[in-house]
Design an enzyme around this catalytic site. Structure first.
Site, PDB file in Angstrom:
ATOM      1  N   MET A   1      -0.296  16.445  12.354  1.00 46.72           N
ATOM      2  CA  MET A   1      -1.282  16.344  12.909  1.00 46.72           C
ATOM      3  C   MET A   1      -0.752  16.752  14.703  1.00 46.72           C
ATOM      4  SD  MET A   1      -4.908  17.946  13.552  1.00 46.72           S
ATOM      5  CE  MET A   1      -4.941  17.554  12.163  1.00 46.72           C
ATOM      6  N   ARG A   2      -0.119  15.579  15.049  1.00 43.36           N
ATOM      7  CA  ARG A   2       0.484  15.829  16.288  1.00 43.36           C
ATOM      8  C   ARG A   2       1.261  16.992  16.811  1.00 43.36           C
ATOM      9  NH1 ARG A   2       2.716   9.792  14.929  1.00 43.36           N
ATOM     10  NH2 ARG A   2       3.721  11.105  12.959  1.00 43.36           N
TER      11      ARG A   2
ATOM     12  N   ARG B   1      -2.130  -2.044  -3.339  1.00 43.63           N
ATOM     13  CA  ARG B   1      -3.377  -0.805  -3.758  1.00 43.63           C
ATOM     14  C   ARG B   1      -3.248   0.144  -4.399  1.00 43.63           C
ATOM     15  NH1 ARG B   1      -2.843   4.244  -0.201  1.00 43.63           N
ATOM     16  NH2 ARG B   1      -5.033   5.633  -1.105  1.00 43.63           N
TER      17      ARG B   1
ATOM     18  N   LEU C   1      -9.432   9.572   8.245  1.00 40.23           N
ATOM     19  CA  LEU C   1      -8.916  11.479   8.482  1.00 40.23           C
ATOM     20  C   LEU C   1      -7.344  10.730   8.710  1.00 40.23           C
ATOM     21  CD1 LEU C   1     -10.986  12.826  11.200  1.00 40.23           C
ATOM     22  CD2 LEU C   1     -11.351  12.762   8.108  1.00 40.23           C
TER      23      LEU C   1
ATOM     24  N   ASN D   1      -7.032   8.598  16.531  1.00 38.07           N
ATOM     25  CA  ASN D   1      -6.389   8.499  17.118  1.00 38.07           C
ATOM     26  C   ASN D   1      -6.192   9.964  17.549  1.00 38.07           C
ATOM     27  OD1 ASN D   1      -4.525   5.833  16.893  1.00 38.07           O
ATOM     28  ND2 ASN D   1      -3.778   6.857  15.235  1.00 38.07           N
TER      29      ASN D   1
ATOM     30  N   ASN E   1       1.181  -1.179  -0.097  1.00 42.52           N
ATOM     31  CA  ASN E   1       0.025   0.229  -0.016  1.00 42.52           C
ATOM     32  C   ASN E   1       0.828   1.641  -0.015  1.00 42.52           C
ATOM     33  OD1 ASN E   1      -1.473   2.176   0.803  1.00 42.52           O
ATOM     34  ND2 ASN E   1      -2.794   1.065   1.919  1.00 42.52           N
TER      35      ASN E   1
ATOM     36  N   GLY F   1      -5.442   7.743  10.636  1.00 38.92           N
ATOM     37  CA  GLY F   1      -4.642   8.186  11.393  1.00 38.92           C
ATOM     38  C   GLY F   1      -4.937   8.786  12.324  1.00 38.92           C
TER      39      GLY F   1
ATOM     40  N   ARG G   1      -2.754  18.377   0.898  1.00 43.55           N
ATOM     41  CA  ARG G   1      -2.824  18.986   0.323  1.00 43.55           C
ATOM     42  C   ARG G   1      -4.236  20.179   0.352  1.00 43.55           C
ATOM     43  NH1 ARG G   1      -3.930  12.734  -1.999  1.00 43.55           N
ATOM     44  NH2 ARG G   1      -3.320  11.979   0.177  1.00 43.55           N
TER      45      ARG G   1
ATOM     46  N   ASN H   1      -2.845  12.015   6.041  1.00 44.03           N
ATOM     47  CA  ASN H   1      -2.440  12.816   5.675  1.00 44.03           C
ATOM     48  C   ASN H   1      -3.130  12.817   4.487  1.00 44.03           C
ATOM     49  OD1 ASN H   1      -0.145  14.266   5.318  1.00 44.03           O
ATOM     50  ND2 ASN H   1       0.670  13.125   3.485  1.00 44.03           N
ATOM     51  N   GLY H   2      -3.782  12.171   3.788  1.00 42.26           N
ATOM     52  CA  GLY H   2      -4.959  12.398   2.850  1.00 42.26           C
ATOM     53  C   GLY H   2      -6.450  12.310   3.566  1.00 42.26           C
TER      54      GLY H   2
ATOM     55  N   LYS I   1       2.747   1.232   3.462  1.00 44.07           N
ATOM     56  CA  LYS I   1       2.763  -0.076   3.879  1.00 44.07           C
ATOM     57  C   LYS I   1       2.186  -1.293   3.373  1.00 44.07           C
ATOM     58  CE  LYS I   1      -1.152   3.121   6.702  1.00 44.07           C
ATOM     59  NZ  LYS I   1      -1.819   3.691   7.294  1.00 44.07           N
TER      60      LYS I   1
END
Length: 389
Positions: A280-281, A89, A205, A328, A10, A324, A237, A207-208, A17
């Site tokens: 985001m973290r 994928r 939700l 989380n 993927n 991700g 993006r 990174n994409g 992944k």
């Protein structure tokens, strides 16, 4: 079949992944991992089933280097099993490809024509196919399409208000993240078949990022359309943007297609809004006002699309967060649901913070579930392989 294995690959925009499965009826996971944070500080993480995780800093790495690292670390997971099928994928299947398909040179050439529609993904998807063919020349190579789950939308959700000839040429809404939505739809059906036949919105939700309205187990509409740019703000993006802005940038700034591609795919979204990072973290931990503003915009777009998608399917029975960030980031889930009681959404704050699967307490059920695109791929590959090999 216990001596046979399926490998899934993927390749995303910022990571690759992989998973390895033993062929034993339902594919049984032997291990998984990824090369994350592609760029100057990439890291390989491998999780063999029942063993301690391996973490290895590999430094500067692009998709090619990352894939070679993955292939070189497979043997301890395979433990002598033969890879008889590799599932990939493929982000864009265009108008021709929807269901999983055997990859041949001709099919690869057709899929390469779609690279301009998914420049952050399709070239790397196909590079992984070619590398896997070289590494496992006797294995069956299967493509699974992120656009496939969205085929069959009502026509109004698949078209743009352009002259009809463009729709006939393939300029239409395709939708993406379909493998993730496929898995979540199946997981809901396993947990609660009645709910799964109802009206569900899934927010993938990461990174994409995108959202999908599902009714009766079938995709009805999605925030992503012709490309993986539309809809929500993402890591790098832009998401939804007035096309007049692009015309302005072309005329006033002299930007061409390559410049706009760089801007919209790699310099915008959370990274562009914050001027700091796409992660985001890091944004949630940052005291910078620009970080808070980027998060505010990100959440606003999710809430905006949530209302529209609910209208598309005539109401809402369940909201599922995945990906991700979706799985989380409790803070993001709380911000999305805050003040949305009018839609039937009420978050259980303690459940949300504690990371349980079901986190709502209102009439609309709310979940935070892990997705598993790799298992969807492995199941598809297993279906192509003859019983007993």
């Amino acid at each position: 079949m216990s001596d046979q294995a399926i490998l899934t690959i993927n390749a995303g925009s910022s990571s690759i992944k992989f998973s390895v499965y033993a062929r034993d009826g339902e594919p049984q996971e032997l291990g998984r991992g990824q090369v994350e944070k592609l760029g100057p500080a990439a890291r390989l993480v491998v999780h063999p089933e029942g063993a301690s995780a391996l973490r290895e800093e590999i430094g500067q790495a692009d998709h090619d280097i990352a894939l070679q690292q993955i292939l070189s670390h497979l043997e301890p997971i395979l433990q002598g099993r033969q890879v008889v099928g590799v599932g990939h994928r493929i982000v864009h299947g265009g108008a021709e490809f929807a269901v999983p398909h055997v990859l041949t040179p001709d099919v690869i050439d057709q899929l390469a024509l779609l690279e301009p529609l998914a420049p952050l993904h399709q070239p790397f998807n196909l590079a992984a196919v070619r590398a896997a063919m070289a590494a496992f020349p006797d294995a069956l190579q299967i493509a699974c399409f992120d656009t496939g789950f969205h085929r069959g939308h009502p026509w109004a959700f698949d078209t743009f208000a352009l002259p009809r000839r463009y729709f006939d040429k393939g300029v239409r809404r395709y939708g993406f993240h379909g493998l993730s939505y496929d898995y979540i739809a199946g997981e809901l059906a396993r947990r609660d078949p009645v709910l799964a036949r109802g009206r569900v919105i899934v927010a993938h939700l990461g990174n994409g990022a995108s959202m999908c309205a599902i009714k009766g187990g079938q995709s009805q509409s999605s925030t992503m359309g012709f490309s993986a740019l539309e809809g929500l703000a993402m890591g790098t993006r832009s998401g939804a943007i007035d096309p007049g802005v692009l015309l302005y940038l072309m005329e006033a700034e002299g930007m061409g297609a390559a410049d706009l591609t760089q801007l919209l795919y790699k310099e915008s979204g959370l990274k562009g809004l914050s001027g700091l990072t796409h992660d985001m973290r890091s944004l949630l931990a940052s005291p910078a006002p620009e970080a808070a503003q980027a998060i505010e915009y990100y959440v606003m777009r999710i809430r905006h699309e949530l209302g529209g998608l609910t209208a598309d399917i005539g109401g809402l029975d369940a909201l599922v967060f995945t990906g991700g960030v979706g799985q989380n980031a409790a803070k993001i889930r709380a911000l999305v649901c805050d003040g949305m009681e009018w839609l039937g959404l009420s978050l259980d704050a303690a459940a949300n913070e504690n990371g349980v699967d079901e986190i709502g307490r209102g009439p609309v059920r709310i979940f935070a579930l892990p997705t598993d695109e790799e298992r969807v791929i492995a199941r598809a590959v297993n279906g192509f392989l003859a019983p007993g090999g």
